[in-house]
Design a protein around this motif. Structure first.
Motif, PDB file in Angstrom:
ATOM      1  N   LEU A 151      49.799  28.962  43.852  1.00 38.78           N
ATOM      2  CA  LEU A 151      49.599  30.400  43.658  1.00 38.78           C
ATOM      3  C   LEU A 151      48.173  30.705  43.202  1.00 38.78           C
ATOM      4  O   LEU A 151      47.591  31.720  43.583  1.00 38.78           O
ATOM      5  CB  LEU A 151      50.603  30.934  42.635  1.00 38.78           C
ATOM      6  N   HIS A 152      47.619  29.817  42.383  1.00 37.51           N
ATOM      7  CA  HIS A 152      46.241  29.983  41.921  1.00 37.51           C
ATOM      8  C   HIS A 152      45.279  29.959  43.107  1.00 37.51           C
ATOM      9  O   HIS A 152      44.357  30.780  43.199  1.00 37.51           O
ATOM     10  CB  HIS A 152      45.907  28.865  40.932  1.00 37.51           C
ATOM     11  N   ALA A 153      45.513  29.027  44.023  1.00 35.62           N
ATOM     12  CA  ALA A 153      44.672  28.929  45.220  1.00 35.62           C
ATOM     13  C   ALA A 153      44.774  30.201  46.066  1.00 35.62           C
ATOM     14  O   ALA A 153      43.762  30.728  46.545  1.00 35.62           O
ATOM     15  CB  ALA A 153      45.072  27.713  46.049  1.00 35.62           C
ATOM     16  N   LEU A 154      45.986  30.705  46.259  1.00 38.68           N
ATOM     17  CA  LEU A 154      46.177  31.937  47.025  1.00 38.68           C
ATOM     18  C   LEU A 154      45.449  33.114  46.375  1.00 38.68           C
ATOM     19  O   LEU A 154      44.839  33.943  47.058  1.00 38.68           O
ATOM     20  CB  LEU A 154      47.671  32.268  47.139  1.00 38.68           C
ATOM     21  N   THR A 155      45.518  33.173  45.057  1.00 42.06           N
ATOM     22  CA  THR A 155      44.876  34.265  44.329  1.00 42.06           C
ATOM     23  C   THR A 155      43.358  34.202  44.482  1.00 42.06           C
ATOM     24  O   THR A 155      42.704  35.220  44.748  1.00 42.06           O
ATOM     25  CB  THR A 155      45.256  34.203  42.837  1.00 42.06           C
ATOM     26  N   LEU A 156      42.799  33.019  44.302  1.00 42.02           N
ATOM     27  CA  LEU A 156      41.349  32.848  44.461  1.00 42.02           C
ATOM     28  C   LEU A 156      40.917  33.212  45.881  1.00 42.02           C
ATOM     29  O   LEU A 156      39.847  33.794  46.098  1.00 42.02           O
ATOM     30  CB  LEU A 156      40.950  31.414  44.135  1.00 42.02           C
ATOM     31  N   TYR A 157      41.740  32.871  46.837  1.00 40.88           N
ATOM     32  CA  TYR A 157      41.459  33.213  48.238  1.00 40.88           C
ATOM     33  C   TYR A 157      41.387  34.729  48.416  1.00 40.88           C
ATOM     34  O   TYR A 157      40.472  35.257  49.045  1.00 40.88           O
ATOM     35  CB  TYR A 157      42.547  32.599  49.119  1.00 40.88           C
ATOM     36  N   ARG A 158      42.357  35.448  47.852  1.00 41.23           N
ATOM     37  CA  ARG A 158      42.349  36.910  47.943  1.00 41.23           C
ATOM     38  C   ARG A 158      41.140  37.512  47.229  1.00 41.23           C
ATOM     39  O   ARG A 158      40.662  38.585  47.604  1.00 41.23           O
ATOM     40  CB  ARG A 158      43.627  37.494  47.327  1.00 41.23           C
ATOM     41  N   LEU A 159      40.654  36.810  46.226  1.00 39.35           N
ATOM     42  CA  LEU A 159      39.485  37.288  45.496  1.00 39.35           C
ATOM     43  C   LEU A 159      38.173  36.847  46.152  1.00 39.35           C
ATOM     44  O   LEU A 159      37.100  37.092  45.619  1.00 39.35           O
ATOM     45  CB  LEU A 159      39.541  36.810  44.046  1.00 39.35           C
ATOM     46  N   GLY A 160      38.282  36.183  47.296  1.00 38.88           N
ATOM     47  CA  GLY A 160      37.085  35.796  48.043  1.00 38.88           C
ATOM     48  C   GLY A 160      36.324  34.636  47.453  1.00 38.88           C
ATOM     49  O   GLY A 160      35.194  34.368  47.861  1.00 38.88           O
ATOM     50  N   ASP A 161      36.936  33.913  46.512  1.00 37.24           N
ATOM     51  CA  ASP A 161      36.285  32.752  45.900  1.00 37.24           C
ATOM     52  C   ASP A 161      36.770  31.513  46.650  1.00 37.24           C
ATOM     53  O   ASP A 161      37.627  30.763  46.178  1.00 37.24           O
ATOM     54  CB  ASP A 161      36.633  32.676  44.419  1.00 37.24           C
ATOM     55  N   PHE A 162      36.182  31.282  47.823  1.00 38.74           N
ATOM     56  CA  PHE A 162      36.693  30.246  48.712  1.00 38.74           C
ATOM     57  C   PHE A 162      36.429  28.834  48.202  1.00 38.74           C
ATOM     58  O   PHE A 162      37.241  27.935  48.414  1.00 38.74           O
ATOM     59  CB  PHE A 162      36.104  30.418  50.117  1.00 38.74           C
ATOM     60  N   VAL A 320      33.211  41.146  49.177  1.00 36.45           N
ATOM     61  CA  VAL A 320      32.171  40.118  49.283  1.00 36.45           C
ATOM     62  C   VAL A 320      31.527  40.179  50.669  1.00 36.45           C
ATOM     63  O   VAL A 320      30.297  40.163  50.807  1.00 36.45           O
ATOM     64  CB  VAL A 320      32.761  38.714  49.032  1.00 36.45           C
ATOM     65  N   THR A 321      32.370  40.260  51.696  1.00 30.97           N
ATOM     66  CA  THR A 321      31.860  40.335  53.065  1.00 30.97           C
ATOM     67  C   THR A 321      31.095  41.628  53.289  1.00 30.97           C
ATOM     68  O   THR A 321      30.075  41.647  53.991  1.00 30.97           O
ATOM     69  CB  THR A 321      33.020  40.224  54.070  1.00 30.97           C
ATOM     70  N   LEU A 322      31.562  42.701  52.669  1.00 37.27           N
ATOM     71  CA  LEU A 322      30.882  43.989  52.791  1.00 37.27           C
ATOM     72  C   LEU A 322      29.508  43.931  52.124  1.00 37.27           C
ATOM     73  O   LEU A 322      28.518  44.456  52.670  1.00 37.27           O
ATOM     74  CB  LEU A 322      31.739  45.087  52.153  1.00 37.27           C
ATOM     75  N   ALA A 323      29.414  43.282  50.966  1.00 42.70           N
ATOM     76  CA  ALA A 323      28.108  43.108  50.296  1.00 42.70           C
ATOM     77  C   ALA A 323      27.151  42.337  51.192  1.00 42.70           C
ATOM     78  O   ALA A 323      25.957  42.685  51.298  1.00 42.70           O
ATOM     79  CB  ALA A 323      28.300  42.384  48.965  1.00 42.70           C
ATOM     80  N   LYS A 324      27.666  41.318  51.843  1.00 39.92           N
ATOM     81  CA  LYS A 324      26.840  40.518  52.752  1.00 39.92           C
ATOM     82  C   LYS A 324      26.325  41.355  53.909  1.00 39.92           C
ATOM     83  O   LYS A 324      25.149  41.260  54.297  1.00 39.92           O
ATOM     84  CB  LYS A 324      27.651  39.331  53.277  1.00 39.92           C
ATOM     85  N   GLU A 325      27.190  42.202  54.460  1.00 40.61           N
ATOM     86  CA  GLU A 325      26.786  43.042  55.592  1.00 40.61           C
ATOM     87  C   GLU A 325      25.770  44.092  55.169  1.00 40.61           C
ATOM     88  O   GLU A 325      24.782  44.342  55.883  1.00 40.61           O
ATOM     89  CB  GLU A 325      28.015  43.701  56.216  1.00 40.61           C
ATOM     90  N   TYR A 326      25.974  44.711  54.012  1.00 42.20           N
ATOM     91  CA  TYR A 326      24.987  45.684  53.521  1.00 42.20           C
ATOM     92  C   TYR A 326      23.644  44.997  53.281  1.00 42.20           C
ATOM     93  O   TYR A 326      22.580  45.561  53.572  1.00 42.20           O
ATOM     94  CB  TYR A 326      25.476  46.321  52.231  1.00 42.20           C
ATOM     95  N   ASP A 327      23.677  43.775  52.760  1.00 41.73           N
ATOM     96  CA  ASP A 327      22.446  43.034  52.533  1.00 41.73           C
ATOM     97  C   ASP A 327      21.740  42.747  53.865  1.00 41.73           C
ATOM     98  O   ASP A 327      20.510  42.871  53.969  1.00 41.73           O
ATOM     99  CB  ASP A 327      22.759  41.734  51.802  1.00 41.73           C
TER     100      ASP A 327
END
Length: 394
Positions: A151-162, A320-327
């Motif tokens: 569950l911890h892994a799934l949560t980190l995934y949703r938070l974009g901390d791959f 996170v992906t949106l920040a990358k695209e704006y950058d």
């Protein structure tokens, strides 16, 4: 004498029912216990075991009925609260379920089950930051509990901390090497980071374990796609669509492959089908959004990312992906605002030293916040970690 005889029979029935529950034979337990409860509807032990049996047998309405009766007869009973919560959860009464499972946790925090259940409820409610904080406490208490780490892994995934999620999937795989969901998720998160060389053996293992499973085919297709084998990837994704014609990942990848082959008709057809299938599943957005950059559709990409943030409001991954695209677009203020939203959703700031690659988590709270423009120093090697370049996208 009759009462004594009943007590002896009751003890034998309860022992038999307990053994049946331990062996995952809930129907046998129900057959034994129902007459006992009908004879004496104030036998708490019989009610509790019957409630557990109903939960195991996926009969939540009956479980709630007998467990509420047990709850009235005895106060502050850990097992009653836990299984009553589970039964209510199965009926979709998540708020009431959470209250009872939280009570079970309060009554006995030494057992992993209520910790795991609360973590699952947070994930179901898409309260990822709360899930993260809760599960980190759970893992500190039960460091080798596979369910908690999963569950911890799934949560980190949703938070974009791959990168953090990858480490957790590695732990699950080490503890349970044959667990298919761990293997497939481990391979998938590696592929998301384009770490195809590391992912390859796990993709192969997944396909050896279950070659006909559409998830294994998606992994193999993505591995082939990243390796430049578009024909092999196309074969996999077509097989996925044979099993699941609405699979957005497969539709999107086929659109991209068709675009690279200059088959505009097939590209438009599959992209349109993917766009039509968007729904409540957060992962459907990832599958579609990832196609647009390959197609050169940058405005559609930005729009998809923004819609994804709205569809899964508490997830940091799309931000996170949106920040990358704006950058990439040079829209630095928008990028900074996106990063601030990431910090809020995660509850921490993740930085990475460019010299030694050390990752650091800094607690984040409002209103003190985090100065995204102030450079940091790596505590490991002393190098300057320039901001916002030191904020990793994985």
């Amino acid at each position: 004498m009759a009462m004594r005889k009943h007590q002896v029979v009751s003890e034998k029935v309860l022992e038999s029912a307990k053994r049946a529950l331990e062996e995952c034979r809930p129907k046998d337990a129900i057959t034994a216990l129902e007459p006992l409860v009908e004879y004496d509807d104030e036998d708490v032990d019989a009610l509790v075991y019957l409630g557990i049996a109903y939960v195991q047998a996926e009969m939540p309405e009956k479980a709630v009925e007998v467990l509420y009766r047990a709850d009235e007869l005895v106060e502050q009973h850990y097992v009653v609260e836990l299984f009553l919560g589970r039964a209510l959860w199965a009926l979709g009464k998540v708020t009431s379920a959470e209250e009872h499972i939280q009570e079970a946790l309060r009554l006995d925090s030494t057992q992993p089950e209520p910790w795991i259940d609360i973590g699952r409820i947070y994930l179901q409610k898409r309260e990822y930051r709360q899930a993260l904080e809760h599960l980190e406490v759970a893992i500190a208490k039960f460091p080798d509990d596979i369910s908690a780490i999963f569950l911890h892994a799934l949560t980190l995934y949703r938070l974009g901390d791959f990168t953090a999620a990858t480490k957790e999937w590695a732990r699950v795989h080490a503890l349970e090497p044959k667990l298919m969901t761990a293997v497939s998720n481990y391979a998938y998160v590696l592929l998301l980071q384009e770490r195809s060389f590391e992912a390859a053996p796990f993709v192969g293992y997944a396909n050896t374990m279950s070659s006909d499973d559409y998830r294994s085919l998606i992994l193999l297709g993505e591995l082939r796609f990243q390796s430049g084998d578009h024909e092999g990837a196309l074969e996999c994704f077509r097989k996925v669509l044979d099993r699941d014609p609405k699979n957005i990942e497969a539709l999107s990848r086929i659109a991209v492959i068709a675009h690279s082959s200059r088959d505009d008709k097939v590209c438009r057809e599959h992209l349109s089908r993917a766009e039509m299938e968007l729904g409540n599943d957060p992962e459907s957005w990832r599958g579609l959004c990832g196609a647009y950059p390959y197609l050169g559709k940058w405005d559609e990409y930005l729009d998809c990312l923004i819609r994804w943030t709205n569809a899964d409001k508490n997830a940091a991954a799309p931000w996170v992906t949106l920040a990358k695209e704006y950058d990439r677009r040079g829209e630095l203020e928008h990028a900074r605002n996106a990063w601030r939203r990431v910090f809020e959703l995660r509850g921490y700031v993740k930085t990475r030293c460019p010299s030694c690659k050390t990752e650091t988590r800094l607690p984040y709270s409002t209103p003190s916040g985090f100065d995204i423009c102030a450079d940091k120093f790596c505590e490991t090697c002393g190098s300057v970690v320039y901001m916002p370049a030191g904020l990793p996208y994985d």
